[in-house]
Structures are given as structure tokens and as C-alpha cells.
Write an enzyme that holds these catalytic residues in place. Structure first.
Site, PDB file in Angstrom:
ATOM      1  N   GLY A  11      17.914   7.605  -9.172  1.00 54.92           N
ATOM      2  CA  GLY A  11      16.752   8.146  -8.479  1.00 54.92           C
ATOM      3  C   GLY A  11      16.756   9.647  -8.244  1.00 54.92           C
ATOM      4  N   ASN A  13      15.317  11.848 -10.084  1.00 53.45           N
ATOM      5  CA  ASN A  13      13.950  12.305 -10.347  1.00 53.45           C
ATOM      6  C   ASN A  13      13.001  11.880  -9.235  1.00 53.45           C
ATOM      7  OD1 ASN A  13      14.171  13.684 -12.980  1.00 53.45           O
ATOM      8  ND2 ASN A  13      14.875  11.684 -13.658  1.00 53.45           N
ATOM      9  N   LEU A 102      13.129   1.322 -16.777  1.00 59.60           N
ATOM     10  CA  LEU A 102      13.597   0.814 -18.057  1.00 59.60           C
ATOM     11  C   LEU A 102      12.782  -0.338 -18.642  1.00 59.60           C
ATOM     12  CD1 LEU A 102      17.469   0.940 -17.503  1.00 59.60           C
ATOM     13  CD2 LEU A 102      15.997   2.607 -18.641  1.00 59.60           C
ATOM     14  N   ASN A 119       5.313   8.708 -17.899  1.00 60.71           N
ATOM     15  CA  ASN A 119       6.722   8.349 -18.045  1.00 60.71           C
ATOM     16  C   ASN A 119       7.531   9.596 -18.372  1.00 60.71           C
ATOM     17  OD1 ASN A 119       9.064   6.556 -18.501  1.00 60.71           O
ATOM     18  ND2 ASN A 119       8.823   7.149 -20.644  1.00 60.71           N
ATOM     19  N   HIS A 121      10.842  10.892 -20.285  1.00 65.67           N
ATOM     20  CA  HIS A 121      11.791  10.484 -21.330  1.00 65.67           C
ATOM     21  C   HIS A 121      12.802  11.601 -21.560  1.00 65.67           C
ATOM     22  CE1 HIS A 121      13.170   8.163 -24.766  1.00 65.67           C
ATOM     23  NE2 HIS A 121      13.236   9.294 -25.441  1.00 65.67           N
ATOM     24  N   ASP A 162       7.018   4.905 -25.656  1.00 67.58           N
ATOM     25  CA  ASP A 162       7.223   6.356 -25.774  1.00 67.58           C
ATOM     26  C   ASP A 162       6.267   6.980 -26.788  1.00 67.58           C
ATOM     27  OD1 ASP A 162       9.342   6.213 -23.944  1.00 67.58           O
ATOM     28  OD2 ASP A 162      10.783   5.794 -25.533  1.00 67.58           O
ATOM     29  N   GLU A 191      14.499  17.821 -16.070  1.00 73.67           N
ATOM     30  CA  GLU A 191      13.777  16.580 -15.784  1.00 73.67           C
ATOM     31  C   GLU A 191      13.145  16.639 -14.397  1.00 73.67           C
ATOM     32  OE1 GLU A 191      16.387  13.264 -16.148  1.00 73.67           O
ATOM     33  OE2 GLU A 191      16.334  13.237 -18.335  1.00 73.67           O
TER      34      GLU A 191
END
Length: 211
Positions: A11, A13, A102, A119, A121, A162, A191
Site C-alpha cells: 500500500g 501507492n 492484482l 490502473n 502498472h 493493461d 509510482e
């Protein structure tokens, strides 16, 4: 904009999103709920510490132990996606942010939130994306391919894996002596910036579509 944040791991992010909301007076989003498909995800503790409601939406939580043990991959994904949609609606989420999540999502969720799911990536899409490309698997693939550059991507979620429209990319060099761990350590701070930028962009896009 109310957002639901979906997590599967530590976590960091999510923490970047929490910190930005707390510190930025004009933050355009509010984290209404955090969901995880893994009971042990430390991200849930981060959410609780911030006073954010949490929901477990993994196969065992949604289907029950016996059913989850015998269910196939598609049944599990469908059950998780359906539950995510229910939770989003119950918390009046305007958008969804996948921050280290995920499980591949599908079904009515993607229809109901078309253009409102993003999302993060850990690579420069469209390269090194798709099923199986997550976490250190991505960094290992980048190094094995001999790339001189890597980074992270925030993209809209569609029915593929993706494959949605790219919104944000941040780049870092790949050094000759890099390992998956050292490459990740260089990408992680980027990120944290990218997920906040992406969430703010999502808020702006959602606001425009509502006008």
C-alpha cells in the site's frame, strides 16, 4: 470526486494518495473506501490508520471458503468484480483507482465505470504488460530484455489486461548493475507521483463528463 482504491499489497501507492489528500487543500478526490483481494495486505492497515473504511473482496470473502476452493479463475474474477461494483455503489464512488491491485476485473463493473477506472502498472506500457506481468516479474523481464529505460504507467482500464489508454508515464534509467530490487527502488517514488497525478486527472475527466 469520491474514489474507491483497490489494493493487494503493502500500500505505498495508497499512502501517497492518502498523504496528498491530507496535505493538499485543493485535492480533487476523496478516498471513500479501500478494498483488498488479500486479507493480509498491509495496505488495509494504512487505510484503517487513516480512518478510511475497508472492505475485503477476495474470492474467499465473496464466495466463501468451500466455493472459493473449487471455483475456476473466471468464476472468482466475476465474483470479485461483482462485489467491487456493489461496494463502489454503496460508498457512492465516482471513480476507481487500482493501486497495486492484482485481480483482473470484468463484467458489469467495467460497463458501469467506463472511463472512470485507472490502473498503475510498474513498466512503460505497452511493453511488459498483460497477465503475469506484475511486481518483480515485470522488473525481471525488463532486465532480461536489456532495456535502458523503465518506469511506470497509469492507464484507463478496459476489457483487456493493461491495454487501456495511457494517461501518465514516468521514466527512470536502467543501470548496468541493476537487480529487480534496485530497479523497483528507483521506480517506486515515481509510482507515488504518477498515481496521484492519475487520480487528479481522473477527477478532472469525471467532472467534465458530468457537466
Amino acid at each position: 470526486m469520491n474514489i474507491a482504491v483497490l489494493v493487494s499489497g503493502g500500500g505505498t501507492n495508497l499512502q501517497a494518495l492518502i498523504d496528498y489528500e491530507r496535505q493538499e487543500q485543493n485535492c480533487p478526490y476523496h478516498i471513500a473506501v479501500v478494498m483488498s483481494d488479500r486479507k493480509a495486505a498491509y495496505a488495509l492497515e494504512r487505510a484503517r490508520n487513516a480512518g478510511i473504511p475497508v472492505e475485503l473482496v477476495g474470492p474467499y470473502a465473496v464466495l466463501g471458503k468451500e466455493r472459493a476452493q473449487t471455483a475456476g479463475k473466471e468464476e472468482k474474477r466475476a465474483a470479485v468484480s461483482g462485489r467491487v461494483l456493489e461496494v463502489c455503489r454503496s460508498y457512492h464512488a465516482d471513480g476507481v483507482v487500482l493501486a497495486g491491485w492484482l485481480t483482473v476485473l470484468g463484467g458489469e463493473l467495467l460497463t458501469a465505470y467506463t472511463g472512470r477506472i485507472i490502473n498503475l502498472h510498474p513498466a512503460l506500457l505497452p511493453e511488459f504488460g498483460g497477465e503475469g506481468m506484475w511486481g518483480h516479474h515485470v522488473h525481471e523481464a525488463v532486465l532480461a530484455a536489456g532495456r535502458k529505460e523503465s518506469g511506470c504507467t497509469v492507464h484507463l482500464v478496459d476489457a483487456g489486461c493493461d491495454t487501456g489508454r495511457i494517461l501518465v508515464q514516468r521514466r527512470v534509467p536502467v543501470l548496468p548493475d541493476d537487480t529487480p530490487d534496485s530497479l523497483y527502488a528507483r521506480i517506486a517514488p515515481e509510482e507515488h507521483k504518477a498515481i496521484v497525478e492519475g487520480a487528479c486527472m481522473l477527477a478532472a475527466m469525471t467532472e467534465r463528463s458530468a457537466i
